[in-house]
Design a protein around this motif. Structure first.
Motif, PDB file in Angstrom:
ATOM      1  N   HIS A  83       0.811  -1.213   0.000  1.00 45.42           N
ATOM      2  CA  HIS A  83       0.000   0.000   0.000  1.00 45.42           C
ATOM      3  C   HIS A  83       0.850   1.272   0.000  1.00 45.42           C
ATOM      4  O   HIS A  83       0.476   2.261  -0.629  1.00 45.42           O
ATOM      5  N   TYR A 135      -3.955 -11.455   1.708  1.00 48.05           N
ATOM      6  CA  TYR A 135      -5.396 -11.191   1.729  1.00 48.05           C
ATOM      7  C   TYR A 135      -6.114 -12.351   1.037  1.00 48.05           C
ATOM      8  O   TYR A 135      -5.800 -12.709  -0.090  1.00 48.05           O
ATOM      9  N   TRP A 163     -12.874   1.923  -5.237  1.00 48.74           N
ATOM     10  CA  TRP A 163     -13.817   1.950  -4.130  1.00 48.74           C
ATOM     11  C   TRP A 163     -14.765   3.128  -4.288  1.00 48.74           C
ATOM     12  O   TRP A 163     -14.459   4.095  -4.972  1.00 48.74           O
ATOM     13  N   VAL A 178     -10.573   6.256  -2.690  1.00 46.82           N
ATOM     14  CA  VAL A 178      -9.716   6.300  -1.505  1.00 46.82           C
ATOM     15  C   VAL A 178      -8.660   7.399  -1.650  1.00 46.82           C
ATOM     16  O   VAL A 178      -7.938   7.442  -2.639  1.00 46.82           O
ATOM     17  N   VAL A 196      -7.195   8.486   3.909  1.00 41.09           N
ATOM     18  CA  VAL A 196      -7.990   7.288   4.214  1.00 41.09           C
ATOM     19  C   VAL A 196      -7.126   6.039   4.113  1.00 41.09           C
ATOM     20  O   VAL A 196      -7.197   5.145   4.964  1.00 41.09           O
ATOM     21  N   ARG A 197      -6.274   5.961   3.101  1.00 42.67           N
ATOM     22  CA  ARG A 197      -5.420   4.784   2.943  1.00 42.67           C
ATOM     23  C   ARG A 197      -4.432   4.663   4.101  1.00 42.67           C
ATOM     24  O   ARG A 197      -4.176   3.576   4.597  1.00 42.67           O
ATOM     25  N   VAL A 228      -4.835   5.681   7.200  1.00 44.15           N
ATOM     26  CA  VAL A 228      -5.576   5.192   8.368  1.00 44.15           C
ATOM     27  C   VAL A 228      -5.894   3.709   8.190  1.00 44.15           C
ATOM     28  O   VAL A 228      -5.796   2.923   9.137  1.00 44.15           O
ATOM     29  N   SER A 229      -6.245   3.299   6.993  1.00 46.64           N
ATOM     30  CA  SER A 229      -6.553   1.901   6.714  1.00 46.64           C
ATOM     31  C   SER A 229      -5.335   1.007   6.947  1.00 46.64           C
ATOM     32  O   SER A 229      -5.442  -0.068   7.560  1.00 46.64           O
ATOM     33  N   ILE A 230      -4.176   1.423   6.473  1.00 44.80           N
ATOM     34  CA  ILE A 230      -2.950   0.638   6.659  1.00 44.80           C
ATOM     35  C   ILE A 230      -2.642   0.511   8.147  1.00 44.80           C
ATOM     36  O   ILE A 230      -2.347  -0.588   8.649  1.00 44.80           O
ATOM     37  N   ASN A 258      -4.673   0.876  10.717  1.00 41.29           N
ATOM     38  CA  ASN A 258      -5.702   0.077  11.378  1.00 41.29           C
ATOM     39  C   ASN A 258      -5.460  -1.416  11.147  1.00 41.29           C
ATOM     40  O   ASN A 258      -5.509  -2.213  12.085  1.00 41.29           O
ATOM     41  N   ASP A 259      -5.187  -1.798   9.921  1.00 41.68           N
ATOM     42  CA  ASP A 259      -4.934  -3.198   9.598  1.00 41.68           C
ATOM     43  C   ASP A 259      -3.710  -3.711  10.358  1.00 41.68           C
ATOM     44  O   ASP A 259      -3.735  -4.793  10.949  1.00 41.68           O
TER      45      ASP A 259
END
Length: 188
Positions: free
Chosen positions: A60, A105, A154, A158, A162-163, A165-167, A169-170
């Motif tokens: 990412h 994934y 999406w 994105v 946002v990306r 925060v997503s990285i 969070n994951d």
């Protein structure tokens, strides 16, 4: 640089730094056998979880750097391996049996179980390299970059913010899982 950007970058550095510390702790003192031990046949191992969170981060952040460097954001549902990943250099060293673009994934229990018995220090080194590259990209962000669209696949598309925060969070979820599995393995 604007103060808001400094705060955003500082927060991201802190968050990813905590993941790095979690990775070091999760791997500390584990043997290659413990690295791949699954609490049950359908559960993830510490090694696979650390590899997966490292691969997602690598993939990412490479995509972010690609778009911010002038490349096009993906528009199709096709999986495209973004250029600039560290993984092609590390895959032979770690000896994973997965396809080059795989991030874990959607892996099946059998794919998780196929994660190789390796020295945990080698996996830590891969994560350290990914972490350093991620921080390099974070530190290079300009104020206007946070709203840049990096993925049109999406709805809504994105953005960089946002990306990121997503990285994060994951990664925090997976390092928590790895710490839990480690606890199961090392509890006496």
């Amino acid at each position: 640089m604007e103060p808001e950007t400094n705060w955003a970058i500082s927060i991201l550095e802190d968050g990813f730094g905590r993941v790095r510390e979690g990775v070091e702790h999760a791997l500390l003192g584990l043997s290659p056998d413990q690295l791949v031990r699954q609490p049950s046949p359908a559960a993830n191992s510490v090694g696979w979880l650390v590899w997966h969170l490292s691969r997602i981060t690598d993939d990412h952040f490479a995509a972010l750097a690609h778009v911010l460097g002038g490349g096009e954001a993906p528009r199709r549902r096709e999986r495209v391996m973004p250029p600039g990943q560290l993984w092609p250099e590390w895959q032979p060293r770690l000896g994973t049996p997965y396809a080059e673009g795989s991030t874990g994934y959607g892996h099946t229990a059998e794919q998780v179980a196929a994660f190789p018995r390796i020295d945990p220090a080698l996996l830590s080194d891969y994560h350290a390299a990914v972490h350093d590259r991620a921080l390099e990209i974070v530190r290079g962000l300009a104020p206007g970059d946070f709203g840049t669209i990096v993925d049109f696949r999406w709805d809504p598309p994105v953005t960089v913010a946002v990306r990121l925060v997503s990285i994060l969070n994951d990664a925090t979820q997976h390092i928590g899982q790895a710490a839990y599995v480690r606890g199961l393995l090392t509890f006496h």
